[in-house]
Motif scaffolding. Sequence first.
Motif, PDB file in Angstrom:
ATOM      1  N   LEU A   1       0.835  -1.200   0.000  1.00 51.88           N
ATOM      2  CA  LEU A   1       0.000   0.000   0.000  1.00 51.88           C
ATOM      3  C   LEU A   1       0.877   1.259   0.000  1.00 51.88           C
ATOM      4  O   LEU A   1       0.675   2.174  -0.804  1.00 51.88           O
ATOM      5  CB  LEU A   1      -0.892  -0.012   1.255  1.00 51.88           C
TER       6      LEU A   1
ATOM      7  N   ILE B   1      -6.278  -3.793   0.683  1.00 47.93           N
ATOM      8  CA  ILE B   1      -5.739  -2.429   0.849  1.00 47.93           C
ATOM      9  C   ILE B   1      -6.548  -1.397   0.061  1.00 47.93           C
ATOM     10  O   ILE B   1      -6.216  -0.213   0.065  1.00 47.93           O
ATOM     11  CB  ILE B   1      -4.246  -2.367   0.410  1.00 47.93           C
TER      12      ILE B   1
ATOM     13  N   LEU C   1      -6.029   2.727  -0.787  1.00 50.92           N
ATOM     14  CA  LEU C   1      -5.238   2.882  -2.001  1.00 50.92           C
ATOM     15  C   LEU C   1      -5.705   4.117  -2.770  1.00 50.92           C
ATOM     16  O   LEU C   1      -6.894   4.281  -3.023  1.00 50.92           O
ATOM     17  CB  LEU C   1      -5.438   1.612  -2.852  1.00 50.92           C
TER      18      LEU C   1
END
Length: 548
Positions: free
Chosen positions: A108, A132, A136
Amino acid sequence: MTKTKILPPTDEAFAYPLLIKRILNDSLKYHPENEIVYRDISRYNYFDLNKRVRKLANVLRVLGIKAGDTVAVLEYDSTRYLELFFAVPMMGAVLHTVNYRLSPDQVLYTMNHAEDKIVFTNMDFIPLLKGIKKKLKVKAPCVLMSDTGSRPDQDFVISGYYEELMKQASDQYDFPDFDENSVATMFYTTGTTGNPKAVYFTHRQLVLHTLSGALVFGGYDSVCRFRSNDVYMPITPMFHVHAWGVPYIATLLGVKQVYPGRYEPEMLLRLLLTEKVTFSHCVPTILHMLVSSPVVKAIDLSHWKVVIGGAALPAGLAKAALDLGIDVITGYGMSETCPILSITYLNEKDKDMDIDQQVAVRTKTGVPIPLVDMKVVDEQLNELPKDGDSVGEIVVRSPWLTQAYFKEEERSKELWVGGYLHTGDVASVDEKNFFKITDRIKDVIKTGGEWISSLELEGLISQHEAVAEVAVVGIHDDRWSERPYALVVLVEDAKATAADLQKFLKKFVDNGTINKWAIPSQFDFVEAIPKTSVGKIDKKRIRAEYKV
Ligand code: AMP
Protein backbone atom coordinates in the motif's frame (compact mmCIF):
# COMPACT_ATOMS: atom_id res chain seq x y z
CA MET A 1 33.80 20.97 -15.73
CA THR A 2 36.69 21.28 -18.16
CA LYS A 3 35.92 23.58 -21.07
CA THR A 4 35.97 21.58 -24.27
CA LYS A 5 35.06 22.21 -27.88
CA ILE A 6 31.39 21.54 -28.56
CA LEU A 7 30.29 22.07 -32.13
CA PRO A 8 26.72 22.88 -33.10
CA PRO A 9 24.83 20.23 -35.08
CA THR A 10 23.42 21.05 -38.48
CA ASP A 11 19.72 21.91 -38.46
CA GLU A 12 18.33 18.51 -39.28
CA ALA A 13 20.91 16.33 -37.50
CA PHE A 14 19.22 13.78 -35.27
CA ALA A 15 20.70 13.44 -31.77
CA TYR A 16 19.38 9.87 -31.34
CA PRO A 17 18.19 9.67 -27.76
CA LEU A 18 18.93 6.30 -26.14
CA LEU A 19 15.38 5.00 -25.72
CA ILE A 20 14.09 1.57 -24.80
CA LYS A 21 12.24 1.38 -28.13
CA ARG A 22 15.67 0.93 -29.76
CA ILE A 23 16.15 -2.33 -27.91
CA LEU A 24 12.82 -3.69 -29.12
CA ASN A 25 13.48 -2.53 -32.70
CA ASP A 26 16.81 -4.34 -32.66
CA SER A 27 15.12 -7.61 -31.69
CA LEU A 28 13.84 -7.82 -35.28
CA LYS A 29 17.27 -7.64 -36.88
CA TYR A 30 18.94 -11.00 -36.37
CA HIS A 31 16.62 -13.76 -35.15
CA PRO A 32 13.05 -12.42 -35.21
CA GLU A 33 11.73 -15.95 -35.68
CA ASN A 34 12.97 -16.98 -32.22
CA GLU A 35 10.25 -17.86 -29.76
CA ILE A 36 9.09 -16.22 -26.57
CA VAL A 37 7.38 -18.83 -24.44
CA TYR A 38 5.10 -18.55 -21.41
CA ARG A 39 4.99 -21.76 -19.36
CA ASP A 40 3.02 -24.37 -21.30
CA ILE A 41 0.46 -21.68 -22.09
CA SER A 42 1.62 -19.62 -25.06
CA ARG A 43 4.44 -19.06 -27.50
CA TYR A 44 5.05 -16.44 -30.17
CA ASN A 45 7.98 -14.82 -31.97
CA TYR A 46 9.60 -11.37 -32.00
CA PHE A 47 7.29 -10.09 -34.75
CA ASP A 48 4.39 -10.92 -32.45
CA LEU A 49 6.12 -9.30 -29.47
CA ASN A 50 6.58 -6.05 -31.40
CA LYS A 51 2.95 -6.13 -32.53
CA ARG A 52 1.65 -6.88 -29.04
CA VAL A 53 3.71 -4.06 -27.53
CA ARG A 54 2.03 -1.64 -29.97
CA LYS A 55 -1.38 -3.05 -29.08
CA LEU A 56 -0.62 -2.69 -25.39
CA ALA A 57 0.36 0.95 -25.86
CA ASN A 58 -3.06 1.50 -27.45
CA VAL A 59 -4.73 -0.26 -24.51
CA LEU A 60 -2.89 2.08 -22.14
CA ARG A 61 -3.78 5.14 -24.24
CA VAL A 62 -7.46 4.21 -24.34
CA LEU A 63 -7.39 3.77 -20.55
CA GLY A 64 -6.15 7.34 -20.26
CA ILE A 65 -2.45 6.76 -19.58
CA LYS A 66 -0.19 9.54 -20.81
CA ALA A 67 3.57 10.18 -20.86
CA GLY A 68 4.75 10.80 -17.29
CA ASP A 69 2.05 8.65 -15.65
CA THR A 70 3.06 5.69 -13.48
CA VAL A 71 1.75 2.20 -14.22
CA ALA A 72 1.78 -0.37 -11.41
CA VAL A 73 2.21 -4.06 -12.22
CA LEU A 74 1.59 -7.00 -9.89
CA GLU A 75 2.49 -10.06 -11.90
CA TYR A 76 4.62 -13.20 -12.00
CA ASP A 77 7.27 -13.64 -14.68
CA SER A 78 5.22 -13.75 -17.85
CA THR A 79 5.25 -12.61 -21.46
CA ARG A 80 2.60 -10.06 -20.39
CA TYR A 81 5.18 -8.60 -18.04
CA LEU A 82 7.72 -8.50 -20.88
CA GLU A 83 5.19 -6.60 -22.99
CA LEU A 84 4.71 -4.11 -20.14
CA PHE A 85 8.53 -3.80 -19.77
CA PHE A 86 8.49 -2.25 -23.25
CA ALA A 87 5.09 -0.66 -23.90
CA VAL A 88 4.93 1.44 -20.72
CA PRO A 89 8.31 3.20 -20.98
CA MET A 90 8.15 3.37 -24.76
CA MET A 91 5.06 5.58 -24.59
CA GLY A 92 6.86 7.81 -22.05
CA ALA A 93 5.12 6.45 -18.95
CA VAL A 94 6.86 4.94 -15.90
CA LEU A 95 6.71 1.23 -15.08
CA HIS A 96 6.33 0.56 -11.36
CA THR A 97 7.12 -3.10 -10.76
CA VAL A 98 5.36 -3.80 -7.47
CA ASN A 99 6.96 -6.26 -5.05
CA TYR A 100 3.89 -8.31 -4.13
CA ARG A 101 5.91 -10.24 -1.54
CA LEU A 102 6.06 -7.21 0.76
CA SER A 103 3.54 -6.98 3.57
CA PRO A 104 0.13 -5.56 2.50
CA ASP A 105 0.94 -2.33 4.38
CA GLN A 106 4.20 -1.97 2.51
CA VAL A 107 2.55 -2.69 -0.84
CA LEU A 108 0.00 0.00 0.00
CA TYR A 109 2.76 2.41 0.97
CA THR A 110 4.71 1.80 -2.25
CA MET A 111 1.70 2.17 -4.54
CA ASN A 112 0.57 5.40 -2.91
CA HIS A 113 4.09 6.80 -2.70
CA ALA A 114 4.74 6.01 -6.37
CA GLU A 115 1.54 7.88 -7.34
CA ASP A 116 0.38 4.99 -9.50
CA LYS A 117 -2.36 5.88 -12.02
CA ILE A 118 -3.39 2.38 -13.08
CA VAL A 119 -2.82 -1.18 -11.94
CA PHE A 120 -2.17 -4.26 -14.03
CA THR A 121 -2.66 -7.22 -11.74
CA ASN A 122 -2.55 -10.95 -11.90
CA MET A 123 -5.74 -12.58 -10.62
CA ASP A 124 -3.74 -14.05 -7.70
CA PHE A 125 -3.17 -10.60 -6.20
CA ILE A 126 -6.81 -9.57 -6.08
CA PRO A 127 -7.10 -10.62 -2.39
CA LEU A 128 -4.06 -8.45 -1.61
CA LEU A 129 -5.54 -5.48 -3.49
CA LYS A 130 -8.93 -6.03 -1.87
CA GLY A 131 -7.33 -5.81 1.55
CA ILE A 132 -5.74 -2.43 0.85
CA LYS A 133 -8.37 -1.06 -1.55
CA LYS A 134 -9.87 1.47 0.85
CA LYS A 135 -6.56 3.18 1.52
CA LEU A 136 -5.24 2.88 -2.00
CA LYS A 137 -5.15 6.19 -3.85
CA VAL A 138 -5.40 4.51 -7.28
CA LYS A 139 -9.16 4.15 -7.61
CA ALA A 140 -9.25 3.01 -11.24
CA PRO A 141 -8.53 1.61 -13.70
CA CYS A 142 -7.44 -1.91 -12.90
CA VAL A 143 -6.61 -4.39 -15.65
CA LEU A 144 -6.79 -8.05 -14.82
CA MET A 145 -4.31 -10.62 -16.08
CA SER A 146 -5.27 -14.25 -15.80
CA ASP A 147 -4.10 -17.52 -17.35
CA THR A 148 -7.40 -19.27 -16.88
CA GLY A 149 -9.94 -16.59 -17.76
CA SER A 150 -11.21 -16.62 -14.17
CA ARG A 151 -12.84 -13.44 -12.90
CA PRO A 152 -12.96 -11.78 -9.49
CA ASP A 153 -16.21 -11.59 -7.53
CA GLN A 154 -18.39 -8.59 -8.08
CA ASP A 155 -17.18 -6.44 -5.22
CA PHE A 156 -13.84 -5.94 -6.94
CA VAL A 157 -14.36 -3.63 -9.89
CA ILE A 158 -11.97 -3.95 -12.79
CA SER A 159 -11.75 -1.96 -16.01
CA GLY A 160 -10.93 -4.80 -18.31
CA TYR A 161 -9.18 -8.05 -19.02
CA TYR A 162 -5.73 -7.96 -20.53
CA GLU A 163 -6.30 -10.36 -23.40
CA GLU A 164 -9.73 -8.94 -24.27
CA LEU A 165 -8.38 -5.40 -24.34
CA MET A 166 -5.44 -6.57 -26.45
CA LYS A 167 -7.78 -8.24 -28.93
CA GLN A 168 -9.74 -5.03 -29.44
CA ALA A 169 -6.66 -2.77 -29.71
CA SER A 170 -5.07 -1.55 -32.93
CA ASP A 171 -1.57 -2.83 -33.67
CA GLN A 172 -0.50 0.54 -35.05
CA TYR A 173 1.28 2.87 -32.64
CA ASP A 174 4.02 5.33 -33.40
CA PHE A 175 6.25 5.47 -30.33
CA PRO A 176 7.52 9.03 -29.96
CA ASP A 177 11.07 10.25 -29.43
CA PHE A 178 11.69 12.11 -26.20
CA ASP A 179 14.46 12.99 -23.78
CA GLU A 180 16.58 9.92 -23.00
CA ASN A 181 16.75 11.10 -19.37
CA SER A 182 13.02 10.44 -18.90
CA VAL A 183 12.25 7.98 -16.12
CA ALA A 184 11.38 4.53 -17.50
CA THR A 185 11.08 2.31 -14.44
CA MET A 186 10.84 2.47 -10.68
CA PHE A 187 10.53 0.04 -7.82
CA TYR A 188 11.03 -0.18 -4.07
CA THR A 189 13.77 -1.67 -1.98
CA THR A 190 13.49 -2.40 1.71
CA GLY A 191 16.23 -1.36 4.09
CA THR A 192 16.91 -2.20 7.70
CA THR A 193 14.80 0.69 8.93
CA GLY A 194 12.01 2.94 7.73
CA ASN A 195 9.68 2.69 4.76
CA PRO A 196 10.73 1.06 1.49
CA LYS A 197 12.70 3.44 -0.74
CA ALA A 198 12.04 3.93 -4.45
CA VAL A 199 14.86 3.78 -6.98
CA TYR A 200 14.31 4.83 -10.58
CA PHE A 201 16.04 4.42 -13.90
CA THR A 202 15.94 6.38 -17.13
CA HIS A 203 15.83 5.18 -20.72
CA ARG A 204 19.45 6.18 -21.21
CA GLN A 205 20.50 4.24 -18.11
CA LEU A 206 18.63 1.10 -19.12
CA VAL A 207 19.96 1.19 -22.69
CA LEU A 208 23.56 1.60 -21.50
CA HIS A 209 23.08 -1.13 -18.88
CA THR A 210 21.72 -3.41 -21.61
CA LEU A 211 24.64 -2.73 -23.94
CA SER A 212 27.25 -3.24 -21.26
CA GLY A 213 25.49 -6.41 -20.08
CA ALA A 214 25.41 -7.81 -23.63
CA LEU A 215 29.09 -6.97 -23.98
CA VAL A 216 30.20 -8.54 -20.73
CA PHE A 217 28.26 -11.74 -21.35
CA GLY A 218 29.18 -12.03 -25.02
CA GLY A 219 32.45 -10.26 -25.59
CA TYR A 220 34.99 -11.78 -23.26
CA ASP A 221 36.73 -15.12 -23.22
CA SER A 222 34.98 -16.42 -20.15
CA VAL A 223 32.69 -19.21 -19.08
CA CYS A 224 28.93 -18.62 -18.74
CA ARG A 225 28.40 -16.69 -21.99
CA PHE A 226 25.02 -15.36 -23.08
CA ARG A 227 24.68 -15.13 -26.83
CA SER A 228 21.99 -15.13 -29.49
CA ASN A 229 21.93 -18.93 -29.72
CA ASP A 230 21.09 -19.28 -26.02
CA VAL A 231 17.69 -19.97 -24.51
CA TYR A 232 16.95 -17.64 -21.62
CA MET A 233 14.73 -18.21 -18.60
CA PRO A 234 14.77 -15.72 -15.68
CA ILE A 235 14.42 -17.08 -12.17
CA THR A 236 14.77 -13.71 -10.51
CA PRO A 237 11.38 -12.01 -10.26
CA MET A 238 10.69 -9.38 -12.88
CA PHE A 239 9.49 -7.03 -10.12
CA HIS A 240 13.01 -7.03 -8.65
CA VAL A 241 15.39 -4.78 -10.60
CA HIS A 242 13.76 -5.75 -13.93
CA ALA A 243 14.90 -9.37 -13.43
CA TRP A 244 18.40 -7.87 -13.25
CA GLY A 245 17.83 -6.20 -16.64
CA VAL A 246 18.41 -9.46 -18.48
CA PRO A 247 15.05 -9.49 -20.34
CA TYR A 248 16.23 -6.27 -22.04
CA ILE A 249 19.56 -7.90 -22.95
CA ALA A 250 17.77 -11.04 -24.19
CA THR A 251 15.41 -8.96 -26.34
CA LEU A 252 18.26 -6.91 -27.83
CA LEU A 253 19.98 -10.17 -28.80
CA GLY A 254 16.72 -11.74 -29.99
CA VAL A 255 17.30 -14.95 -28.06
CA LYS A 256 14.60 -17.48 -27.36
CA GLN A 257 13.03 -16.50 -24.03
CA VAL A 258 11.05 -18.65 -21.60
CA TYR A 259 8.91 -17.11 -18.85
CA PRO A 260 8.07 -19.51 -16.02
CA GLY A 261 5.18 -17.63 -14.33
CA ARG A 262 5.00 -18.32 -10.63
CA TYR A 263 8.12 -20.16 -9.47
CA GLU A 264 7.24 -23.81 -8.93
CA PRO A 265 10.21 -26.21 -8.86
CA GLU A 266 8.47 -28.79 -11.01
CA MET A 267 7.52 -26.26 -13.70
CA LEU A 268 10.98 -24.68 -13.66
CA LEU A 269 12.65 -28.04 -14.16
CA ARG A 270 10.14 -29.06 -16.83
CA LEU A 271 10.73 -25.83 -18.78
CA LEU A 272 14.48 -26.22 -18.38
CA LEU A 273 14.22 -29.59 -20.07
CA THR A 274 11.51 -29.16 -22.65
CA GLU A 275 12.50 -25.69 -23.83
CA LYS A 276 16.23 -26.52 -23.61
CA VAL A 277 17.01 -23.50 -21.44
CA THR A 278 20.73 -22.66 -21.44
CA PHE A 279 20.95 -19.42 -19.45
CA SER A 280 19.32 -18.26 -16.21
CA HIS A 281 20.03 -16.19 -13.15
CA CYS A 282 18.79 -16.46 -9.59
CA VAL A 283 19.58 -15.96 -5.92
CA PRO A 284 21.42 -18.80 -4.14
CA THR A 285 18.23 -19.97 -2.42
CA ILE A 286 16.55 -20.86 -5.71
CA LEU A 287 19.61 -22.67 -7.04
CA HIS A 288 19.81 -24.53 -3.75
CA MET A 289 16.15 -25.52 -4.03
CA LEU A 290 16.68 -26.83 -7.57
CA VAL A 291 19.94 -28.70 -7.04
CA SER A 292 18.61 -30.37 -3.92
CA SER A 293 15.42 -31.49 -5.63
CA PRO A 294 15.36 -35.32 -5.81
CA VAL A 295 14.51 -35.34 -9.53
CA VAL A 296 17.52 -33.26 -10.48
CA LYS A 297 19.90 -36.23 -10.49
CA ALA A 298 17.99 -37.75 -13.38
CA ILE A 299 18.23 -34.59 -15.49
CA ASP A 300 21.11 -33.49 -17.70
CA LEU A 301 21.90 -29.91 -16.66
CA SER A 302 25.27 -29.76 -18.38
CA HIS A 303 24.05 -27.15 -20.88
CA TRP A 304 22.75 -24.81 -18.21
CA LYS A 305 24.62 -21.61 -17.35
CA VAL A 306 23.53 -19.77 -14.22
CA VAL A 307 24.55 -16.41 -12.84
CA ILE A 308 24.06 -16.21 -9.09
CA GLY A 309 23.60 -12.82 -7.53
CA GLY A 310 21.72 -10.93 -4.87
CA ALA A 311 23.84 -12.68 -2.24
CA ALA A 312 27.18 -14.44 -2.10
CA LEU A 313 27.37 -17.84 -3.77
CA PRO A 314 28.39 -20.26 -0.99
CA ALA A 315 31.25 -22.58 -1.96
CA GLY A 316 29.23 -25.69 -1.03
CA LEU A 317 26.42 -24.70 -3.39
CA ALA A 318 28.86 -23.81 -6.20
CA LYS A 319 30.41 -27.25 -5.85
CA ALA A 320 27.05 -29.02 -5.85
CA ALA A 321 26.06 -27.13 -9.02
CA LEU A 322 29.37 -27.85 -10.77
CA ASP A 323 29.02 -31.52 -9.88
CA LEU A 324 25.73 -31.50 -11.81
CA GLY A 325 27.50 -29.93 -14.78
CA ILE A 326 25.98 -26.47 -14.25
CA ASP A 327 28.21 -23.61 -15.39
CA VAL A 328 27.69 -21.32 -12.39
CA ILE A 329 29.25 -17.92 -11.73
CA THR A 330 28.62 -14.93 -9.48
CA GLY A 331 27.32 -11.49 -10.35
CA TYR A 332 26.99 -8.51 -8.06
CA GLY A 333 24.73 -5.52 -7.92
CA MET A 334 21.94 -3.93 -5.98
CA SER A 335 18.55 -2.32 -6.52
CA GLU A 336 20.18 1.10 -6.60
CA THR A 337 22.54 0.06 -9.41
CA CYS A 338 20.10 -1.19 -12.09
CA PRO A 339 21.67 -3.73 -10.99
CA ILE A 340 24.77 -5.21 -12.67
CA LEU A 341 28.13 -3.96 -11.38
CA SER A 342 30.46 -6.93 -11.60
CA ILE A 343 30.56 -10.49 -12.88
CA THR A 344 33.18 -13.00 -12.01
CA TYR A 345 35.43 -14.10 -14.77
CA LEU A 346 36.94 -17.49 -15.55
CA ASN A 347 38.68 -18.11 -18.88
CA GLU A 348 37.33 -21.00 -20.95
CA LYS A 349 40.66 -22.78 -20.59
CA ASP A 350 40.53 -22.43 -16.82
CA LYS A 351 37.63 -24.88 -16.83
CA ASP A 352 40.42 -27.47 -16.59
CA MET A 353 41.38 -26.20 -13.15
CA ASP A 354 40.48 -28.52 -10.32
CA ILE A 355 37.07 -28.00 -8.84
CA ASP A 356 38.21 -26.28 -5.64
CA GLN A 357 40.26 -23.74 -7.57
CA GLN A 358 37.31 -23.10 -9.87
CA VAL A 359 34.98 -22.68 -6.91
CA ALA A 360 37.36 -20.10 -5.43
CA VAL A 361 37.07 -17.98 -8.61
CA ARG A 362 33.43 -18.63 -9.39
CA THR A 363 32.34 -17.51 -5.93
CA LYS A 364 34.20 -14.19 -6.08
CA THR A 365 32.13 -11.06 -6.44
CA GLY A 366 33.71 -10.41 -9.80
CA VAL A 367 35.37 -7.84 -12.00
CA PRO A 368 33.50 -4.57 -12.67
CA ILE A 369 31.72 -4.71 -16.04
CA PRO A 370 32.47 -2.16 -18.79
CA LEU A 371 31.76 1.47 -17.79
CA VAL A 372 31.64 0.65 -14.07
CA ASP A 373 34.10 2.56 -11.88
CA MET A 374 34.11 0.62 -8.62
CA LYS A 375 36.56 0.79 -5.76
CA VAL A 376 37.08 -0.14 -2.14
CA VAL A 377 37.59 2.84 0.15
CA ASP A 378 38.18 3.75 3.77
CA GLU A 379 35.87 6.07 5.71
CA GLN A 380 37.51 9.16 4.19
CA LEU A 381 36.87 7.81 0.67
CA ASN A 382 40.58 7.03 0.12
CA GLU A 383 41.02 4.09 -2.23
CA LEU A 384 42.51 1.05 -0.50
CA PRO A 385 45.31 -0.98 -2.10
CA LYS A 386 44.37 -3.74 -4.53
CA ASP A 387 46.08 -6.39 -2.43
CA GLY A 388 43.23 -8.82 -1.90
CA ASP A 389 43.50 -8.13 1.79
CA SER A 390 42.55 -4.56 2.74
CA VAL A 391 38.84 -4.29 3.38
CA GLY A 392 36.61 -1.25 3.12
CA GLU A 393 33.32 -0.16 1.58
CA ILE A 394 32.57 -0.57 -2.12
CA VAL A 395 31.69 2.76 -3.72
CA VAL A 396 30.72 3.07 -7.33
CA ARG A 397 30.07 5.28 -10.33
CA SER A 398 28.54 4.15 -13.59
CA PRO A 399 26.05 5.54 -16.11
CA TRP A 400 23.17 3.50 -14.67
CA LEU A 401 22.96 4.24 -10.95
CA THR A 402 19.79 5.66 -9.42
CA GLN A 403 20.44 9.36 -8.99
CA ALA A 404 18.33 9.58 -5.83
CA TYR A 405 15.55 7.84 -3.92
CA PHE A 406 12.17 9.15 -5.09
CA LYS A 407 10.93 11.85 -2.67
CA GLU A 408 13.61 10.99 -0.05
CA GLU A 409 16.06 13.86 0.16
CA GLU A 410 18.03 12.83 3.24
CA ARG A 411 18.43 9.18 2.32
CA SER A 412 19.44 10.22 -1.22
CA LYS A 413 22.21 12.42 0.15
CA GLU A 414 23.50 9.57 2.32
CA LEU A 415 23.54 7.29 -0.70
CA TRP A 416 25.69 9.69 -2.72
CA VAL A 417 28.08 11.16 -0.12
CA GLY A 418 31.23 12.46 -1.83
CA GLY A 419 29.91 11.88 -5.36
CA TYR A 420 30.08 8.09 -5.19
CA LEU A 421 27.19 5.71 -4.62
CA HIS A 422 27.76 3.95 -1.31
CA THR A 423 26.85 0.29 -1.49
CA GLY A 424 27.16 -0.54 2.21
CA ASP A 425 29.09 -3.67 1.19
CA VAL A 426 32.47 -4.48 2.66
CA ALA A 427 35.02 -6.02 0.29
CA SER A 428 38.62 -6.40 -0.75
CA VAL A 429 39.96 -6.20 -4.29
CA ASP A 430 43.01 -7.97 -5.69
CA GLU A 431 45.58 -6.89 -8.26
CA LYS A 432 43.55 -8.56 -11.04
CA ASN A 433 40.51 -6.41 -10.18
CA PHE A 434 38.54 -9.24 -8.60
CA PHE A 435 36.33 -7.96 -5.82
CA LYS A 436 35.37 -10.20 -2.94
CA ILE A 437 32.54 -9.08 -0.67
CA THR A 438 33.04 -10.16 2.90
CA ASP A 439 29.88 -8.63 4.38
CA ARG A 440 27.29 -5.91 4.49
CA ILE A 441 28.71 -3.18 6.76
CA LYS A 442 25.99 -3.87 9.29
CA ASP A 443 26.57 -7.65 9.23
CA VAL A 444 30.31 -7.64 9.93
CA ILE A 445 31.00 -9.47 13.19
CA LYS A 446 33.31 -7.57 15.51
CA THR A 447 34.98 -9.82 18.00
CA GLY A 448 37.76 -8.76 20.38
CA GLY A 449 38.74 -5.88 18.08
CA GLU A 450 38.89 -8.16 15.00
CA TRP A 451 36.45 -8.26 12.10
CA ILE A 452 35.02 -11.59 11.06
CA SER A 453 33.31 -12.05 7.72
CA SER A 454 29.94 -13.72 8.14
CA LEU A 455 29.91 -14.59 4.43
CA GLU A 456 33.28 -16.31 4.61
CA LEU A 457 32.09 -18.39 7.55
CA GLU A 458 28.89 -19.29 5.72
CA GLY A 459 30.98 -20.31 2.69
CA LEU A 460 33.15 -22.61 4.82
CA ILE A 461 30.33 -24.18 6.82
CA SER A 462 28.36 -24.76 3.58
CA GLN A 463 31.13 -27.14 2.48
CA HIS A 464 30.33 -29.64 5.23
CA GLU A 465 28.53 -32.57 3.61
CA ALA A 466 25.65 -32.52 6.11
CA VAL A 467 24.91 -28.80 5.66
CA ALA A 468 22.17 -27.74 3.28
CA GLU A 469 21.98 -24.04 4.22
CA VAL A 470 23.65 -21.80 6.75
CA ALA A 471 23.43 -18.22 8.01
CA VAL A 472 25.89 -16.58 10.37
CA VAL A 473 25.25 -13.42 12.41
CA GLY A 474 27.06 -11.71 15.27
CA ILE A 475 25.58 -12.07 18.77
CA HIS A 476 26.34 -9.87 21.71
CA ASP A 477 29.09 -11.10 23.99
CA ASP A 478 30.14 -9.26 27.16
CA ARG A 479 33.76 -10.19 26.81
CA TRP A 480 34.37 -10.09 23.05
CA SER A 481 31.64 -7.57 22.12
CA GLU A 482 30.28 -10.02 19.49
CA ARG A 483 30.67 -13.70 18.70
CA PRO A 484 29.57 -15.54 15.55
CA TYR A 485 26.38 -17.55 15.78
CA ALA A 486 25.31 -20.02 13.09
CA LEU A 487 21.87 -21.15 12.05
CA VAL A 488 22.05 -24.40 10.10
CA VAL A 489 19.63 -26.43 7.99
CA LEU A 490 20.87 -29.98 7.58
CA VAL A 491 20.58 -32.07 4.43
CA GLU A 492 17.60 -34.42 4.72
CA ASP A 493 18.45 -37.47 6.85
CA ALA A 494 21.99 -36.18 7.51
CA LYS A 495 23.32 -35.75 11.02
CA ALA A 496 25.81 -33.27 12.44
CA THR A 497 26.26 -31.65 15.81
CA ALA A 498 27.74 -28.30 16.77
CA ALA A 499 30.91 -30.15 17.80
CA ASP A 500 31.15 -31.79 14.34
CA LEU A 501 30.90 -28.43 12.62
CA GLN A 502 33.39 -26.85 15.00
CA LYS A 503 35.82 -29.68 14.30
CA PHE A 504 35.28 -29.18 10.57
CA LEU A 505 36.04 -25.47 10.88
CA LYS A 506 39.17 -26.19 12.90
CA LYS A 507 40.74 -27.47 9.66
CA PHE A 508 40.42 -23.96 8.22
CA VAL A 509 42.02 -22.54 11.35
CA ASP A 510 44.92 -24.94 10.93
CA ASN A 511 45.49 -23.99 7.29
CA GLY A 512 45.32 -20.28 8.11
CA THR A 513 42.00 -19.48 6.34
CA ILE A 514 40.33 -18.18 9.50
CA ASN A 515 41.30 -17.29 13.05
CA LYS A 516 40.27 -19.56 15.88
CA TRP A 517 37.87 -16.98 17.30
CA ALA A 518 35.92 -17.13 14.03
CA ILE A 519 34.55 -20.56 14.96
CA PRO A 520 30.99 -20.00 16.19
CA SER A 521 30.50 -21.06 19.78
CA GLN A 522 26.79 -21.51 19.20
CA PHE A 523 24.97 -23.37 16.44
CA ASP A 524 21.24 -23.85 16.12
CA PHE A 525 19.76 -26.48 13.84
CA VAL A 526 16.51 -25.36 12.21
CA GLU A 527 14.02 -26.45 9.56
CA ALA A 528 14.38 -23.28 7.50
CA ILE A 529 16.31 -20.02 7.53
CA PRO A 530 14.27 -16.78 7.42
CA LYS A 531 14.32 -15.24 3.95
CA THR A 532 13.51 -11.77 2.56
CA SER A 533 10.84 -11.06 -0.03
CA VAL A 534 13.36 -11.80 -2.78
CA GLY A 535 14.60 -15.03 -1.24
CA LYS A 536 17.78 -13.84 0.44
CA ILE A 537 18.86 -14.75 3.96
CA ASP A 538 17.11 -12.25 6.23
CA LYS A 539 19.66 -11.39 8.94
CA LYS A 540 17.41 -8.70 10.37
CA ARG A 541 14.74 -11.32 11.07
CA ILE A 542 17.28 -13.83 12.37
CA ARG A 543 18.48 -11.27 14.90
CA ALA A 544 14.90 -10.48 15.93
CA GLU A 545 13.48 -14.01 15.94
CA TYR A 546 16.43 -15.68 17.61
CA LYS A 547 16.93 -12.73 19.98
CA VAL A 548 20.62 -12.54 19.17
P1 AMP B 1 19.14 -5.75 -3.36
O1 AMP B 1 19.14 -4.29 -3.44
O2 AMP B 1 18.00 -6.33 -2.62
O3 AMP B 1 19.30 -6.36 -4.72
O4 AMP B 1 20.41 -6.19 -2.52
C1 AMP B 1 21.69 -5.77 -2.87
C2 AMP B 1 22.67 -6.35 -1.91
O5 AMP B 1 22.77 -7.77 -2.06
C3 AMP B 1 24.08 -5.86 -2.12
O6 AMP B 1 24.30 -4.58 -1.58
C4 AMP B 1 24.88 -6.95 -1.43
O7 AMP B 1 24.91 -6.77 -0.04
C5 AMP B 1 24.08 -8.19 -1.75
N1 AMP B 1 24.68 -8.87 -2.90
C6 AMP B 1 24.31 -8.83 -4.18
N2 AMP B 1 25.11 -9.60 -4.93
C7 AMP B 1 26.03 -10.13 -4.10
C8 AMP B 1 27.16 -11.00 -4.27
N3 AMP B 1 27.49 -11.49 -5.44
N4 AMP B 1 27.88 -11.31 -3.17
C9 AMP B 1 27.55 -10.82 -1.96
N5 AMP B 1 26.51 -10.01 -1.73
C10 AMP B 1 25.76 -9.66 -2.80
